[in-house]
Design a protein around this motif. Structure first.
Motif, PDB file in Angstrom:
ATOM      1  N   LEU A 221      -8.090   8.184  -2.116  1.00  0.00           N
ATOM      2  CA  LEU A 221      -8.237   8.692  -0.757  1.00  0.00           C
ATOM      3  C   LEU A 221      -8.095   7.596   0.291  1.00  0.00           C
ATOM      4  O   LEU A 221      -7.582   7.843   1.384  1.00  0.00           O
ATOM      5  CB  LEU A 221      -9.550   9.451  -0.606  1.00  0.00           C
ATOM      6  N   ARG A 222      -8.508   6.379  -0.028  1.00  0.00           N
ATOM      7  CA  ARG A 222      -8.271   5.256   0.889  1.00  0.00           C
ATOM      8  C   ARG A 222      -6.778   4.986   1.025  1.00  0.00           C
ATOM      9  O   ARG A 222      -6.274   4.730   2.125  1.00  0.00           O
ATOM     10  CB  ARG A 222      -9.006   3.998   0.415  1.00  0.00           C
ATOM     11  N   LEU A 223      -6.049   5.056  -0.099  1.00  0.00           N
ATOM     12  CA  LEU A 223      -4.599   4.839  -0.060  1.00  0.00           C
ATOM     13  C   LEU A 223      -3.903   5.936   0.733  1.00  0.00           C
ATOM     14  O   LEU A 223      -3.013   5.665   1.544  1.00  0.00           O
ATOM     15  CB  LEU A 223      -4.030   4.787  -1.482  1.00  0.00           C
ATOM     16  N   VAL A 224      -4.304   7.180   0.503  1.00  0.00           N
ATOM     17  CA  VAL A 224      -3.725   8.312   1.226  1.00  0.00           C
ATOM     18  C   VAL A 224      -3.985   8.148   2.717  1.00  0.00           C
ATOM     19  O   VAL A 224      -3.077   8.330   3.547  1.00  0.00           O
ATOM     20  CB  VAL A 224      -4.289   9.649   0.704  1.00  0.00           C
ATOM     21  N   SER A 225      -5.188   7.778   3.070  1.00  0.00           N
ATOM     22  CA  SER A 225      -5.534   7.575   4.475  1.00  0.00           C
ATOM     23  C   SER A 225      -4.683   6.471   5.087  1.00  0.00           C
ATOM     24  O   SER A 225      -4.185   6.599   6.209  1.00  0.00           O
ATOM     25  CB  SER A 225      -7.021   7.229   4.589  1.00  0.00           C
ATOM     26  N   ALA A 226      -4.483   5.399   4.355  1.00  0.00           N
ATOM     27  CA  ALA A 226      -3.664   4.291   4.851  1.00  0.00           C
ATOM     28  C   ALA A 226      -2.216   4.733   5.041  1.00  0.00           C
ATOM     29  O   ALA A 226      -1.581   4.383   6.038  1.00  0.00           O
ATOM     30  CB  ALA A 226      -3.741   3.112   3.892  1.00  0.00           C
ATOM     31  N   LEU A 227      -1.698   5.505   4.113  1.00  0.00           N
ATOM     32  CA  LEU A 227      -0.316   5.973   4.239  1.00  0.00           C
ATOM     33  C   LEU A 227      -0.142   6.898   5.430  1.00  0.00           C
ATOM     34  O   LEU A 227       0.877   6.846   6.121  1.00  0.00           O
ATOM     35  CB  LEU A 227       0.132   6.701   2.970  1.00  0.00           C
ATOM     36  N   ARG A 228      -1.124   7.738   5.661  1.00  0.00           N
ATOM     37  CA  ARG A 228      -1.030   8.680   6.786  1.00  0.00           C
ATOM     38  C   ARG A 228      -1.250   7.986   8.119  1.00  0.00           C
ATOM     39  O   ARG A 228      -0.760   8.443   9.143  1.00  0.00           O
ATOM     40  CB  ARG A 228      -2.035   9.798   6.612  1.00  0.00           C
ATOM     41  N   ALA A 229      -1.976   6.884   8.122  1.00  0.00           N
ATOM     42  CA  ALA A 229      -2.323   6.199   9.370  1.00  0.00           C
ATOM     43  C   ALA A 229      -1.146   5.450   9.993  1.00  0.00           C
ATOM     44  O   ALA A 229      -1.035   5.385  11.209  1.00  0.00           O
ATOM     45  CB  ALA A 229      -3.471   5.216   9.134  1.00  0.00           C
ATOM     46  N   SER A 230      -0.278   4.914   9.156  1.00  0.00           N
ATOM     47  CA  SER A 230       0.785   4.063   9.690  1.00  0.00           C
ATOM     48  C   SER A 230       2.001   4.070   8.789  1.00  0.00           C
ATOM     49  O   SER A 230       1.870   3.902   7.583  1.00  0.00           O
ATOM     50  CB  SER A 230       0.255   2.629   9.820  1.00  0.00           C
ATOM     51  N   PRO A 231       3.189   4.190   9.375  1.00  0.00           N
ATOM     52  CA  PRO A 231       4.405   4.113   8.574  1.00  0.00           C
ATOM     53  C   PRO A 231       4.561   2.757   7.880  1.00  0.00           C
ATOM     54  O   PRO A 231       5.158   2.662   6.828  1.00  0.00           O
ATOM     55  CB  PRO A 231       5.535   4.319   9.584  1.00  0.00           C
ATOM     56  N   ALA A 232       3.988   1.701   8.440  1.00  0.00           N
ATOM     57  CA  ALA A 232       4.088   0.373   7.830  1.00  0.00           C
ATOM     58  C   ALA A 232       3.436   0.354   6.450  1.00  0.00           C
ATOM     59  O   ALA A 232       3.861  -0.386   5.570  1.00  0.00           O
ATOM     60  CB  ALA A 232       3.433  -0.671   8.722  1.00  0.00           C
ATOM     61  N   THR A 233       2.420   1.166   6.233  1.00  0.00           N
ATOM     62  CA  THR A 233       1.744   1.173   4.936  1.00  0.00           C
ATOM     63  C   THR A 233       2.645   1.694   3.849  1.00  0.00           C
ATOM     64  O   THR A 233       2.463   1.372   2.685  1.00  0.00           O
ATOM     65  CB  THR A 233       0.451   1.997   4.980  1.00  0.00           C
TER      66      THR A 233
END
Length: 81
Positions: A63-75
């Motif tokens: 869920l931390r990874l999913v959140s990071a991916l959704r937060a920024s295209p750079a992730t």
């Protein structure tokens, strides 16, 4: 800063595809009765990706990874905040 490996990114993306597919199927009254059949492939894809990334049973990390991916295209290119 947390680094996202390629397999972790693939797992998070497969999980997001499963969520989006589930939402699409269940919000359409004509498709909802077929949810089990229609979601078989996305569920299998997500399960396989989670296992490959070592995330099966590690929902907190996923869920931390999913959140990071959704937060920024750079992730999506391997960097998470």
């Amino acid at each position: 800063m947390t680094t996202i490996t390629a397999s972790e990114r693939a797992a998070a993306q497969a999980y997001l595809r499963l969520l989006e597919s589930t939402q699409a199927v269940l919000t359409d009254p004509q498709l909802a009765p077929y949810a089990g059949v229609m979601l078989t492939h996305p569920m299998a894809e997500a399960d396989e990706a989670l296992r490959a990334a070592g995330l099966a049973g590690n929902e907190d990390r996923l869920l931390r990874l999913v959140s990071a991916l959704r937060a920024s295209p750079a992730t999506a290119r391997g960097r998470a905040g």
